[in-house]
Write an enzyme that holds these catalytic residues in place. Structure first.
Site, PDB file in Angstrom:
ATOM      1  N   ASP A  23       0.897  -1.037   0.019  1.00 37.36           N
ATOM      2  CA  ASP A  23       0.056  -0.048  -0.060  1.00 37.36           C
ATOM      3  C   ASP A  23       0.768   1.319   0.089  1.00 37.36           C
ATOM      4  O   ASP A  23       1.952   1.311   0.808  1.00 37.36           O
ATOM      5  CB  ASP A  23      -0.758  -0.011   1.432  1.00 37.36           C
ATOM      6  CG  ASP A  23      -2.238   0.590   1.020  1.00 37.36           C
ATOM      7  OD1 ASP A  23      -2.446   1.693   0.488  1.00 37.36           O
ATOM      8  OD2 ASP A  23      -3.112   0.042   1.489  1.00 37.36           O
ATOM      9  N   ASP A  63      -3.210   4.533  -2.370  1.00 40.79           N
ATOM     10  CA  ASP A  63      -4.118   5.206  -1.590  1.00 40.79           C
ATOM     11  C   ASP A  63      -4.913   6.486  -2.259  1.00 40.79           C
ATOM     12  O   ASP A  63      -3.995   7.443  -2.769  1.00 40.79           O
ATOM     13  CB  ASP A  63      -3.600   5.410  -0.236  1.00 40.79           C
ATOM     14  CG  ASP A  63      -4.787   5.771   0.721  1.00 40.79           C
ATOM     15  OD1 ASP A  63      -5.461   4.965   1.091  1.00 40.79           O
ATOM     16  OD2 ASP A  63      -4.767   7.052   1.166  1.00 40.79           O
ATOM     17  N   GLU A 108      -6.640   3.454  -5.988  1.00 40.84           N
ATOM     18  CA  GLU A 108      -7.820   3.408  -5.186  1.00 40.84           C
ATOM     19  C   GLU A 108      -8.473   4.685  -5.845  1.00 40.84           C
ATOM     20  O   GLU A 108      -8.103   5.961  -5.480  1.00 40.84           O
ATOM     21  CB  GLU A 108      -7.447   3.536  -3.684  1.00 40.84           C
ATOM     22  CG  GLU A 108      -8.877   3.248  -2.995  1.00 40.84           C
ATOM     23  CD  GLU A 108      -8.908   4.172  -1.579  1.00 40.84           C
ATOM     24  OE1 GLU A 108      -9.950   3.795  -0.910  1.00 40.84           O
ATOM     25  OE2 GLU A 108      -8.118   4.836  -1.410  1.00 40.84           O
ATOM     26  N   HIS A 160     -11.026  -2.836   3.599  1.00 37.83           N
ATOM     27  CA  HIS A 160     -11.014  -2.596   4.995  1.00 37.83           C
ATOM     28  C   HIS A 160     -11.956  -1.187   5.191  1.00 37.83           C
ATOM     29  O   HIS A 160     -11.972  -0.659   6.537  1.00 37.83           O
ATOM     30  CB  HIS A 160      -9.821  -2.262   5.447  1.00 37.83           C
ATOM     31  CG  HIS A 160      -8.999  -1.125   4.637  1.00 37.83           C
ATOM     32  ND1 HIS A 160      -8.749  -1.205   3.227  1.00 37.83           N
ATOM     33  CD2 HIS A 160      -8.579   0.002   5.148  1.00 37.83           C
ATOM     34  CE1 HIS A 160      -8.318   0.095   2.854  1.00 37.83           C
ATOM     35  NE2 HIS A 160      -7.752   0.584   3.834  1.00 37.83           N
ATOM     36  N   ASP A 161     -12.430  -0.726   4.378  1.00 33.29           N
ATOM     37  CA  ASP A 161     -13.352   0.523   4.428  1.00 33.29           C
ATOM     38  C   ASP A 161     -14.724   0.470   4.451  1.00 33.29           C
ATOM     39  O   ASP A 161     -15.604   1.498   4.546  1.00 33.29           O
ATOM     40  CB  ASP A 161     -12.784   1.877   3.397  1.00 33.29           C
ATOM     41  CG  ASP A 161     -11.328   2.159   3.658  1.00 33.29           C
ATOM     42  OD1 ASP A 161     -10.969   2.034   4.627  1.00 33.29           O
ATOM     43  OD2 ASP A 161     -10.780   2.510   2.588  1.00 33.29           O
TER      44      ASP A 161
HETATM   45  C1  NOJ Z   1      -8.192   5.204   1.885  1.00 32.83           C
HETATM   46  C2  NOJ Z   1      -7.937   4.070   2.872  1.00 32.83           C
HETATM   47  O1  NOJ Z   1      -8.307   2.785   2.241  1.00 32.83           O
HETATM   48  C3  NOJ Z   1      -8.537   4.451   4.308  1.00 32.83           C
HETATM   49  O2  NOJ Z   1      -8.467   3.341   4.971  1.00 32.83           O
HETATM   50  C4  NOJ Z   1      -7.829   5.657   4.658  1.00 32.83           C
HETATM   51  O3  NOJ Z   1      -8.599   6.033   5.991  1.00 32.83           O
HETATM   52  C5  NOJ Z   1      -7.954   6.662   3.651  1.00 32.83           C
HETATM   53  N1  NOJ Z   1      -7.530   6.227   2.438  1.00 32.83           N
HETATM   54  C6  NOJ Z   1      -7.080   7.898   3.940  1.00 32.83           C
HETATM   55  O4  NOJ Z   1      -5.623   7.537   3.800  1.00 32.83           O
END
Ligand code: NOJ
Length: 528
Positions: free
Chosen positions: A99, A201, A264, A325-326
């Site tokens: 990542d 990210d 992402e 994970h989000d």
């Molecule tokens: C996306 C990530 O997947 C998330 O977990 C994070 O809080 C935000 N970007 C900020 O980096």
């Protein structure tokens, strides 16, 4: 298997390192833990492991606040542990994806400490500093993704800095050439170590409007939705110049062999596909999150797949993601029965699939008691249902204490049914979701049509979504019942004589099918 690039025919598996396997008894997963579970992953049949951030970090956002881009957080181990992990990954013929978090660093990163030390510091411009408005208020109306203003005032230097996420995550200034070069060196550091690629990210955030204009209000917003959605993000992300920045990263990767750049990106399809870049100079795989966001019914899914396929640029390789994970766990969103259909969908669509650890054992939402909440978003905007902890709970391996994850109380609770929902128990059950995942992965690996074949929608009605995959004379027909009702799918005579190669119910193998097929509630089949 096919002579195509690994990241095209391969399957990516996301690990949230805090929650995969603890090796030192502190209740938090680590690199040695991951290394100890590689045989499981190889045996499962995935090809590449993407691990969420493992860098030194104050953990304000659980590693997405990086304090040293070229180090390892002691919680996860040492650089020697990392070297051991990558060697073990490669020894099994797997790939390792890191990542990369370039949009923002931690406020503890030495770059930011320098940057905030004075207006004239050489690193001042590595971050985004602006004067207050004449009345002292923030430079514009931009909102943080975790709620509140995206600007933080720095008393000492009299300016605000911008943070798209937490105030502990100041945004870096990608318009600054020195910052870009420093970040390219970070990529090279890990590429030289042999990592096979990066998941970048919030890649669509990297460049902001040069004039920092106010974002317009979103007329569709209402209280109860995240505050970030109260404004349309017209100026704070997805700016044209970002593509040049991504092409710059891509050039760094292209100096090495066979590395992958995954971005992402949460944007509508027509914007998302621009991230392949001009002449495919951008991300190899701009993450496609539509299966996470869609209403779960046959027509909606058929439409989104068709629209996505149609929108892809020539040569752009598709990809699909079911969870991360989000986001809420797939099994929590659509139920345990449909989660099996979702697995079949993910692993039979055209394009690189990304699995999320734990989905293969049907891990669902784990309730987090208020005193155990960890997620900073939940802490900032409490009670509205944004907590990401329920999808980040520890992997459940066996029936031993703490489900084999750790010898200590885990940092987040296990699912209450962990005695039954764990790898060991489900591996012993030939009809379990884990057994289904294994068979799907094996089928995809052994079927060219599924791995790299063409996609064609097959006309059906009712709750059924059907499509074909073809590669030369190799063909597969996927027929999915997206409902909890029994149904009959009319396939047409062109498909007469196919046999069931896999059912989500893990029976019917070899059954011959005519121009119609009866599907049980929540049943999907692959015919061939
Ligand atoms: C996306 C990530 O997947 C998330 O977990 C994070 O809080 C935000 N970007 C900020 O980096």
């Amino acid at each position: 298997m096919p002579a195509s690039t690994w990241w095209k025919h391969g399957i990516v598996y996301q690990i949230y390192p805090r929650s995969f396997q603890d090796s030192n008894g502190d209740g938090v997963g680590d690199l040695r833990g991951i290394a100890s579970r590689l045989d499981y992953l190889a045996d499962l049949g995935i090809d590449a492991v993407w691990i969420s951030p493992i860098y030194p970090s104050p953990m304000a956002d659980f590693g997405y606040d990086v304090a040293d881009y070229c180090g390892i957080h002691p919680l996860f181990g040492t650089m020697a542990d990392f070297d051991h992990l990558i060697a073990e990954v490669h020894r099994r013929g797997l790939k390792l994806i890191l990542d990369f978090v370039p949009n923002h660093s931690s406020d503890q990163h030495p770059w930011f400490v320098e940057s905030r030390s004075s207006r004239s510091n050489p690193k001042r411009d590595w971050y985004i500093w602006r004067d207050p408005k004449p009345d002292g208020s923030p430079p514009n109306n931009w909102v943080s993704n975790f709620g509140g203003s995206a600007w933080q005032f720095d008393e000492a230097s009299g300016q605000y800095y911008y943070h798209a996420f937490l105030r502990e995550q100041p945004d870096l200034n990608w318009r600054n050439p020195e910052l870009r070069e420093a970040m390219h060196d970070v990529l090279r550091f890990w590429l030289d170590k042999g990592v096979d690629g990066f998941r970048v990210d919030v890649i669509w955030h990297l460049i902001k409007d040069a004039e920092f204009r106010d974002n317009p209000p979103n007329p569709a917003w209402h209280p109860g939705r995240p505050e970030i959605e109260s404004l349309l993000q017209v100026y704070s992300n997805d700016q044209e110049e970002v593509h040049e920045v991504i092409a710059g990263m891509r050039r760094v990767l292209d100096d090495y062999q066979d590395r992958v750049l995954i971005g992402e990106i949460y944007l509508p399809t027509e914007r998302l596909v621009t991230y392949y870049g001009k002449d495919l100079s951008g991300a190899h795989l701009p993450f496609n999150f539509q299966l996470i966001q869609t209403a779960w019914n046959a027509r909606a899914i058929a439409r989104l797949v068709d629209e996505y396929e149609a929108a892809l640029p020539a040569g752009g390789w598709p990809n699909w993601v079911l969870g991360n994970h989000d986001q809420p766990r797939i099994a929590a969103r659509i139920g345990a029965e449909q989660a099996r259909v979702a697995a079949m969908l993910l692993l039979t669509l055209r394009g690189t699939p990304t699995m999320y650890y734990g989905d293969e054992i049907g891990l669902a939402r784990v309730e987090i008691p208020p005193e155990r909440v960890q997620d900073p978003w939940e802490k900032n905007e409490p009670g509205l249902g944004f907590n990401r902890d329920p999808a980040r709970t520890p992997m459940q391996w066996d029936g031993s204490g703490h489900a084999g994850f750790s010898t200590a109380e885990p940092w987040l609770p296990l699912a209450p049914d962990h005695a039954a929902t764990n790898v060991a128990a489900l591996a012993a059950d030939p009809r379990s979701i884990l057994s289904l995942y294994r068979q799907l992965l094996a089928l995809r690996r052994n079927t060219r049509a599924l791995a790299i074949g063409t996609y064609r929608a097959v006309q059906t009605d009712g709750p059924v979504f059907a499509f074909s995959r073809m590669y030369g004379s190799d063909q597969a027909l996927v027929v999915l019942n997206l409902s909890g009702e029994q149904t009959t799918a009319t396939l047409g005579s062109a498909w007469d004589g196919l046999r069931v190669r896999l059912s989500t119910h893990l029976d019917r193998f070899g059954e011959e099918v005519g121009s119609e097929i009866a599907l049980r509630p929540n049943e999907g089949v692959v015919l061939g």
